[in-house]
Enzyme design. Structure first.
Site, PDB file in Angstrom:
ATOM      1  N   VAL A  60      26.820  31.038  16.478  1.00 46.66           N
ATOM      2  CA  VAL A  60      26.973  32.464  16.766  1.00 46.66           C
ATOM      3  C   VAL A  60      27.007  32.892  17.996  1.00 46.66           C
ATOM      4  CG1 VAL A  60      26.196  35.274  16.567  1.00 46.66           C
ATOM      5  CG2 VAL A  60      25.648  33.350  14.534  1.00 46.66           C
ATOM      6  N   ASP A  77      10.153  32.181  17.616  1.00 41.24           N
ATOM      7  CA  ASP A  77       9.844  31.979  19.828  1.00 41.24           C
ATOM      8  C   ASP A  77      10.142  32.367  20.641  1.00 41.24           C
ATOM      9  OD1 ASP A  77       8.598  29.108  18.953  1.00 41.24           O
ATOM     10  OD2 ASP A  77       9.939  28.223  20.472  1.00 41.24           O
ATOM     11  N   GLY A 102      15.853  27.388  11.547  1.00 42.56           N
ATOM     12  CA  GLY A 102      14.373  26.624  12.441  1.00 42.56           C
ATOM     13  C   GLY A 102      13.126  27.372  11.554  1.00 42.56           C
ATOM     14  N   PHE A 103      11.663  27.117  12.115  1.00 44.39           N
ATOM     15  CA  PHE A 103      10.777  27.830  11.256  1.00 44.39           C
ATOM     16  C   PHE A 103      11.337  28.436  11.143  1.00 44.39           C
ATOM     17  CE2 PHE A 103       8.952  23.725  13.685  1.00 44.39           C
ATOM     18  CZ  PHE A 103       8.307  22.919  12.782  1.00 44.39           C
ATOM     19  N   GLU A 117       2.079  13.620  23.982  1.00 44.85           N
ATOM     20  CA  GLU A 117       2.359  13.125  23.051  1.00 44.85           C
ATOM     21  C   GLU A 117       3.362  11.825  23.014  1.00 44.85           C
ATOM     22  OE1 GLU A 117       1.624  16.334  19.500  1.00 44.85           O
ATOM     23  OE2 GLU A 117       3.686  15.959  20.095  1.00 44.85           O
ATOM     24  N   GLY A 137      19.915  30.701  12.686  1.00 51.41           N
ATOM     25  CA  GLY A 137      19.303  30.614  13.646  1.00 51.41           C
ATOM     26  C   GLY A 137      18.566  29.379  11.983  1.00 51.41           C
ATOM     27  N   ALA A 188       5.070  26.502  15.335  1.00 46.74           N
ATOM     28  CA  ALA A 188       5.333  26.913  14.812  1.00 46.74           C
ATOM     29  C   ALA A 188       5.279  28.440  14.524  1.00 46.74           C
ATOM     30  CB  ALA A 188       5.727  25.240  14.004  1.00 46.74           C
ATOM     31  N   GLN A 189       4.080  27.952  13.810  1.00 46.98           N
ATOM     32  CA  GLN A 189       2.745  29.221  12.783  1.00 46.98           C
ATOM     33  C   GLN A 189       3.645  30.416  13.473  1.00 46.98           C
ATOM     34  OE1 GLN A 189       1.160  28.748  10.367  1.00 46.98           O
ATOM     35  NE2 GLN A 189       1.431  26.912  10.435  1.00 46.98           N
TER      36      GLN A 189
END
Ligand SMILES: Cc1cc2nc3c(=O)[nH]c(=O)nc-3n(C[C@H](O)[C@H](O)[C@H](O)COP(=O)(O)OP(=O)(O)OC[C@H]3O[C@@H](n4cnc5c(N)ncnc54)[C@H](O)[C@@H]3O)c2cc1C
Length: 446
Positions: A91, A311, A25-26, A182, A23, A328-329
């Site tokens: 995977v 996550d 991602g962030f 949003e 992965g 994200a942080q």
């Protein structure tokens, strides 16, 4: 034609420790960057060939940005890293007993394995909702939503059935978290400033946008102040908010809420929950509430060389009994921190526990208003919060090109109210929609 028996992962043998990351991602991306030139071979597996900036995914779904403005290909992102190997493959399984990961096209041995697979939409076992609603977790899903929105307006322009038109012009967003807020805000801005111009034959006073939330407030993860402000901003834009309301079923035409109330709609956007994107092979006792239990250095409980970040990781601490927030942080910070600990482990030095630095939360409502919860119990709203939101998102976007596109796009939109990408590139038709399939086929005949 590709033949499975002729495919292989083709990763060079190495004498260096091999760090396999699932992965990009962030979390995964920051780990890869932080391990640059640190004497390890890095192998990144991701089923998609890009890193996605998910906080702006709703913009793709509402025709505000093109998909490539929020995604950066891994091969470009890491083109300056040596002994880095990316493979676009899912995977399927890990085997901690033999330190092996299994993919569709082969197995690979690891010295350190990091699971950074993020989360996926949670339909809470409701197959009907899963089949008919529109989740918003990936770029293809955002493009589906965009096509669906635009097709609804096109179809509403030509139908002679008033009930059908009303259902086409009704949009329900499940979940009043940042994504739901949003999405609804963006759609409401379009209804006000863009759509009446595009579809002069349609009466947009008929268009209804609902946000439905199971809990008692808008933006449940944020402060009371932020929730109330966001609710007011949405209501100012004409969005109908239903709190303490659970979606019970959706058959593609009618949403039914717990208690029996129904709304006819062709579009239910699903932002009502996520769960960890787990992989087979993680011991059952290391999984809780769909996430992987990790210790304070992100090591998977009960395993030695396997770590989880972002996550998917559930680090239960006194301050965070439910784990860190799924934003994200924590993923970014855990990626950077774990890289340091892997280096310490390689040198047999003591590791250091992860400490989360909460930089606050932001959510945007419409074109120029936002809410922000900042450290020190500071709550902002309106244009100042919107400016903070803009700055933070531009700052964290990957790649100068994306920053430039997104920034110029927003400034343009701030003054013109326009949205540039109202294009149906890949029409969305459900697999079981025979009439839709036939129309699409006949439409595309040359
Ligand atoms: C629509 C949306 C809006 C959001 N808005 C915000 C926001 O405004 N602010 C905020 O802070 N956070 C926001 N988030 C949450 C934030 O994006 C996540 O918390 C963050 O992405 C988590 O990072 P991660 O590295 O754990 O996972 P991700 O960034 O999700 O990356 C996981 C990666 O793993 C890959 N992968 C998964 N399974 C496999 C497998 N089996 N094999 C190979 N590859 C695999 C995926 O392709 C993906 O690239 C939003 C999320 C979404 C979906």
């Amino acid at each position: 034609m590709l033949q499975f028996d002729k495919l292989s992962l083709n990763i060079p043998d190495t004498t260096k420790p091999r760090v396999v990351i699932i992965g990009g991602g962030f979390g995964g991306m920051n780990l890869v960057k932080s391990l640059k030139d640190r004497g390890v071979q890095i192998v990144l597996f991701d089923k998609q060939n890009y890193n996605g900036f998910w906080p702006l995914l709703y913009q793709v779904a509402t025709a505000g940005l093109e998909a490539d403005a929020i995604a950066e290909p891994f091969r470009k992102m890491f083109d300056d890293q040596t002994d880095f190997h990316y493979r676009m493959v899912r995977v399927n399984k890990i085997d901690p007993a033999t330190n092996t990961v299994t993919t569709l096209i082969g197995d690979l041995h690891y010295d350190y394995l990091i699971i950074a697979t993020g989360s996926k939409s949670n339909f809470f076992g409701n197959e009907q909702i899963q089949k008919y609603s529109f989740p918003l977790k990936t770029i293809p899903e955002a493009l589906n939503v965009r096509s669906q929105f635009l097709q609804c307006f096109e179809q509403a322009s030509v139908t002679t059935d008033p009930a059908e038109r009303q259902s086409l012009l009704t949009f329900v967003v499940a979940g009043a978290g940042p994504t739901g807020v949003e999405m609804a805000g963006s759609l409401a801005e379009m209804r006000k400033h863009v759509l009446p111009n595009d579809y002069p034959g349609l009466d947009f006073s008929q268009m209804q946008i609902y946000v439905v939330e199971g809990l008692g407030k808008v933006l449940p993860p944020m402060s009371e102040e932020a929730g109330q402000k966001a609710q007011r901003y949405l209501e100012d834009l004409g969005v109908i908010i239903k709190l303490n309301t659970l979606v019970e079923s959706y058959d593609g035409e009618t949403v039914t809420f717990k208690g029996g109330e129904q709304i006819r709609t062709q579009t239910l956007v699903w932002g009502a929950g996520v769960t960890g994107a787990l992989i087979e092979g993680i011991p059952a006792e290391s999984i809780e509430k769909g996430r992987i239990l990790v210790d304070p250095i992100n090591r998977v409980q009960g395993l030695t060389d396997v770590f989880a970040i972002g996550d998917i990781a559930f680090m239960k601490l006194e301050k965070y009994p439910k784990g860190h927030p799924g934003v994200a942080q924590p993923a970014i910070q855990q990626g950077v921190h774990l890289a340091k600990n892997i280096r310490r482990l390689m040198k047999n030095e003591p590791t250091e526990p992860f400490e989360y630095f909460d930089k606050g939360s932001l959510a945007i409502v419409g074109r120029s208003r936002a809410v922000a919860d900042l450290p020190g119990n500071i709550h902002l709203g309106g244009f100042i919060a919107w400016m903070s939101w803009l700055f933070v998102h531009i700052w964290y976007l990957v790649g100068f090109r994306s920053k430039l596109i997104v920034f110029s796009n927003w400034i343009y939109r701030l003054f013109t109210y326009q949205r540039g990408t109202r294009i149906i590139i890949r029409p969305f038709v459900r697999k079981d929609d025979k009439v839709g399939q036939e129309i699409l086929m006949k439409n595309e005949m040359s």
